[in-house]
Write a protein that holds these residues in place. Structure first.
Motif: not given
Length: 329
Positions: A267-270, A274-278
């Motif tokens: 995951c690149t947006g953790c 807010p936390q994201t995981c595209p």
């Protein structure tokens, strides 16, 4: 020899059932595991087997969406592999082959495990009929405490995993802590039942008063196992409720759960807010989360069967103690 073989089957049968269900569960999340842990060192042998020659540790390792420092797979491939552009194709072909092979392997082993379970169950029933009930009952009185070690260790282990924040999916449901707590309670009740079983094993009856004391201990033993049944039933029902609840979670919850489930760092947006995981789709998160809840329900069902067998033993023991004949010289 027959009695020992009976207890070997008693020990192996629940483990075999859990492993069989685990095979089918692993098959359902296999695609997610391969896709998101593909470049992890633990899958290096899989890449070596399915990737094109000499690409397992370079082109075939292209991370999903290019990873943290690249916009996409093509950019990663150009910068990391001397302007090559075929990394994504090589990886996808290898992953598809790995997924297909593992699905066949899991399915064949799951069916074979099911056949073994049926064979073990039939053998166990025939053994108990051959050995006769009185011998089986005396054997259970000696071995029930040791037999309960598996649910004791299992309850405490699962409770620890679910309550330990670094390994739990506490973002999935806010009340996951309570499932862990009931697992700990179940483990404590199983432990108390095992201790009472040891006391009953060594408590001798020489007169009417001692018989009444043993009857009282058996009643306490039955009550303890009955409470264990209630605890296991609670875990089973709650796990199924959360399993059905997963599909109704808000989309932002899936992103946070993905960050919790992602142990390989894909995951690149953790670290953002807010936390994201595209890299993880909602469907990927649902599959893994549902599998965790199904495994919890499966373990609760197995522990429930342990408690039922133990409860039946308690009622039979109470019947035998009530019929004790005391001779006076």
């Amino acid at each position: 020899g027959s009695v020992r073989f009976m207890w070997v089957l008693f020990w192996l049968l629940p483990l075999q059932i859990f492993c069989m269900i685990g095979l089918f569960d692993a098959n359902s999340v296999n695609k997610v595991t391969i896709k998101h842990f593909w470049d992890d060192p633990t899958l290096s042998f899989v890449r070596e087997f399915f990737c094109e020659p000499d690409t397992a540790n370079n082109k075939c390792m292209v991370p999903k969406l290019g990873g943290r420092n690249h916009a996409n797979e093509t950019e990663w491939c150009i910068q990391e592999n001397n302007n090559a552009t075929d990394c994504e194709d090589i990886r996808d072909a290898a992953q598809n082959a790995a997924i297909l092979s593992s699905e066949i392997l899991y399915t064949v082993n799951g069916v074979w495990a099911l056949l073994l379970i049926v064979l073990m169950w039939v053998t166990l029933c025939l053994l108990q009929a051959i050995i006769t009930l009185p011998i089986v009952q005396r054997s259970k009185e000696s071995n029930i405490p040791l037999w309960l070690m598996l649910p004791i260790v299992g309850c405490f282990a699962v409770g620890y995993v679910l309550s330990y924040r670094n390994t739990s999916i506490d973002d999935l449901v806010k009340d996951l802590f309570w499932i862990a707590l009931v697992y700990f309670i179940s483990g404590g009740l199983f432990t108390l039942g095992a201790i009472l079983g040891i006391v009953l094993k060594f408590y001798t009856v020489l007169n009417g008063r001692q018989r009444r004391v043993k009857q009282g201990l058996v009643i306490v033993f039955i009550a303890t196992i009955f409470m264990t049944l209630l605890a296991c039933s609670t875990i089973f029902v709650t796990s199924l409720m959360y399993y059905l609840q997963i599909v109704h979670l808000p989309e932002e919850n899936f992103q946070r759960i993905a960050c919790t489930l992602d142990m390989s760092g894909s995951c690149t947006g953790c670290h953002d807010e807010p936390q994201t995981c595209p890299e993880w789709s909602d469907e990927d998160v649902k599959k893994v989360s549902e599998t965790i809840m199904k495994q919890s329900a499966t373990l609760a069902a197995i522990f429930f069967v342990y408690a039922m067998i133990t409860l039946r033993y308690g009622f039979v023991l109470f019947h035998y103690v009530s019929r004790y004949q005391i001779e006076y010289v």
